[in-house]
Design a protein around this motif. Structure first.
Motif, mmCIF file in Angstrom:
data_model
loop_
_atom_site.group_PDB
_atom_site.id
_atom_site.type_symbol
_atom_site.label_atom_id
_atom_site.label_comp_id
_atom_site.label_asym_id
_atom_site.label_seq_id
_atom_site.Cartn_x
_atom_site.Cartn_y
_atom_site.Cartn_z
ATOM 1 N N UNK A 132 -4.706 2.236 16.046
ATOM 2 C CA UNK A 132 -3.694 2.931 16.847
ATOM 3 C C UNK A 132 -3.446 2.218 18.175
ATOM 4 N N UNK A 133 -4.509 1.728 18.805
ATOM 5 C CA UNK A 133 -4.370 1.026 20.083
ATOM 6 C C UNK A 133 -3.591 -0.270 19.911
ATOM 7 N N UNK A 134 -3.792 -0.940 18.770
ATOM 8 C CA UNK A 134 -3.123 -2.217 18.517
ATOM 9 C C UNK A 134 -1.724 -2.038 17.945
ATOM 10 N N UNK A 135 -1.171 -0.828 18.034
ATOM 11 C CA UNK A 135 0.190 -0.506 17.569
ATOM 12 C C UNK A 135 0.347 -0.582 16.056
ATOM 13 N N UNK A 136 -0.764 -0.593 15.316
ATOM 14 C CA UNK A 136 -0.693 -0.512 13.862
ATOM 15 C C UNK A 136 -0.523 0.950 13.461
ATOM 16 N N UNK A 137 -0.123 1.167 12.235
ATOM 17 C CA UNK A 137 0.112 2.523 11.739
ATOM 18 C C UNK A 137 -0.963 2.866 10.711
ATOM 19 N N UNK A 138 -2.049 3.534 11.134
ATOM 20 C CA UNK A 138 -3.139 3.821 10.192
ATOM 21 C C UNK A 138 -2.731 4.774 9.079
ATOM 22 N N UNK A 139 -1.790 5.677 9.349
ATOM 23 C CA UNK A 139 -1.337 6.594 8.299
ATOM 24 C C UNK A 139 -0.660 5.814 7.181
ATOM 25 N N UNK A 140 0.209 4.896 7.541
ATOM 26 C CA UNK A 140 0.935 4.127 6.537
ATOM 27 C C UNK A 140 0.020 3.161 5.791
ATOM 28 N N UNK A 141 -0.917 2.561 6.510
ATOM 29 C CA UNK A 141 -1.777 1.555 5.894
ATOM 30 C C UNK A 141 -2.929 2.179 5.110
ATOM 31 N N UNK A 142 -3.558 3.213 5.651
ATOM 32 C CA UNK A 142 -4.760 3.769 5.044
ATOM 33 C C UNK A 142 -4.480 4.978 4.156
ATOM 34 N N UNK A 143 -3.576 5.836 4.584
ATOM 35 C CA UNK A 143 -3.384 7.130 3.914
ATOM 36 C C UNK A 143 -2.328 7.053 2.820
ATOM 37 N N UNK A 144 -1.133 6.559 3.176
ATOM 38 C CA UNK A 144 -0.032 6.534 2.212
ATOM 39 C C UNK A 144 -0.392 5.715 0.983
ATOM 40 N N UNK A 145 -0.992 4.569 1.178
ATOM 41 C CA UNK A 145 -1.319 3.692 0.045
ATOM 42 C C UNK A 145 -2.341 4.341 -0.878
ATOM 43 N N UNK A 146 -3.331 5.010 -0.317
ATOM 44 C CA UNK A 146 -4.371 5.625 -1.144
ATOM 45 C C UNK A 146 -3.858 6.845 -1.898
ATOM 46 N N UNK A 147 -3.062 7.662 -1.229
ATOM 47 C CA UNK A 147 -2.542 8.856 -1.907
ATOM 48 C C UNK A 147 -1.592 8.470 -3.033
ATOM 49 N N UNK A 148 -0.700 7.521 -2.781
ATOM 50 C CA UNK A 148 0.233 7.098 -3.822
ATOM 51 C C UNK A 148 -0.498 6.409 -4.969
ATOM 52 N N UNK A 149 -1.528 5.633 -4.655
ATOM 53 C CA UNK A 149 -2.299 4.970 -5.708
ATOM 54 C C UNK A 149 -3.003 6.006 -6.584
ATOM 55 N N UNK A 150 -3.569 7.042 -5.973
ATOM 56 C CA UNK A 150 -4.196 8.111 -6.752
ATOM 57 C C UNK A 150 -3.174 8.834 -7.610
ATOM 58 N N UNK A 151 -2.014 9.125 -7.028
ATOM 59 C CA UNK A 151 -0.971 9.847 -7.761
ATOM 60 C C UNK A 151 -0.499 9.059 -8.973
ATOM 61 N N UNK A 152 -0.505 7.749 -8.880
ATOM 62 C CA UNK A 152 -0.051 6.912 -9.989
ATOM 63 C C UNK A 152 -1.146 6.651 -11.009
ATOM 64 N N UNK A 153 -2.365 6.396 -10.559
ATOM 65 C CA UNK A 153 -3.415 5.915 -11.455
ATOM 66 C C UNK A 153 -4.101 7.037 -12.228
#
Length: 261
Positions: free
Chosen positions: A133-154
């Motif tokens: 968050x401090x480095x202006x990265x988006x942890x929700x998009x990188x950590x959360x969205x990818x994992x939830x969508x991967x679970x939903x698909x796999x």
């Protein structure tokens, strides 16, 4: 005494409402970041590999044993009524409608939800999420969205594979007490199935996958400070996701009964 009980009930209700509010806020952040520019395709594919490919052996063995044991348990009873010819159809309907999606979802909960909860929980404890968050990265998009969508698909794909292997296990179970060709067994199994059996079963596995990913990410992302919180996040993710899967399955069964039967 009444004052103490009322205070305890009020405190519990406040904590429950706060938790619900946090989950709604977390779901809102997830929804906003799905279609945001810069989707992390590499991380998404990596999570599909971690969640899907690395779970194939566990799901395959479980699915095969489910079909094998179910056949061994039901064949003697069906034999007493002279209905052995209905065993393939009974096994197919039982596995596709309920047993396959439910058990595979619970198995994936134990493996995937705990892994996600522990991984994100450790990142939270070691302040890696704060650093993003401090480095202006988006942890929700990188950590959360990818994992939830991967679970939903796999999870649906793993369930379909487990169902197919359960059929193979059922055929092997039938042949422990007789001889039935694979062609005859699978022909009777698929003849007993209808689209009204398969479509609801596949659809609800997407919701199971979403619940597994969402609960795992939520529990890990909101882990408290301290090393013991990592274990608590993993344990809470498994328990909560399992409960949600049971509730979702109950709702799915009621909707299916209203629409198709």
């Amino acid at each position: 005494m009444r004052t103490i009980m009322a205070s305890a009930i009020t405190s519990s209700l406040n904590r429950y409402m706060a938790a619900v509010g946090e989950q709604v806020s977390f779901a809102t952040q997830f929804g906003r970041n799905i279609f945001r520019n810069g989707f992390e395709w590499n991380e998404f594919l990596h999570q599909c590999y971690v969640i899907g490919v690395r779970s194939i052996s566990l799901v395959a063995i479980s699915g095969f044993i489910i079909g094998f044991v179910l056949t061994l348990q039901t064949q003697p009873t069906m034999k007493q009524f002279g209905a052995e010819s209905f065993v393939p159809g009974m096994v197919a309907i039982s596995i596709v409608r309920e047993i396959g999606p439910m058990i595979i979802a619970l198995i994936c909960t134990g493996k995937i939800a705990s892994s996600i909860g522990a991984e994100l929980g450790s990142m939270k404890v070691t302040e890696q999420i704060d650093a993003m968050e401090v480095s202006s990265a988006n942890p929700i998009q990188y950590l959360v969205v990818t994992r939830i969508l991967a679970c939903t698909l796999m999870v649906p794909l793993l369930t379909v594979m487990a169902d197919a292997l359960a059929f193979a296990g059922g055929w092997l179970g039938v042949n422990t007490q007789g001889h039935v060709s694979a062609t005859l067994f699978f022909r009777k199994a698929f003849a007993a199935l209808e689209f009204s059996d398969m479509i609801p079963a596949v659809v609800k596995t997407f919701f199971f996958g979403f619940a597994i990913g969402f609960i795992g990410c939520y529990k890990g992302y909101h882990a408290a400070r301290g090393t013991e919180s990592v274990g608590l996040a993993a344990n809470s993710a498994v328990v909560t996701a399992s409960l949600w899967i049971i509730l979702l399955d109950a709702v799915a069964v009621q909707i299916t009964n209203l629409l198709y039967y």
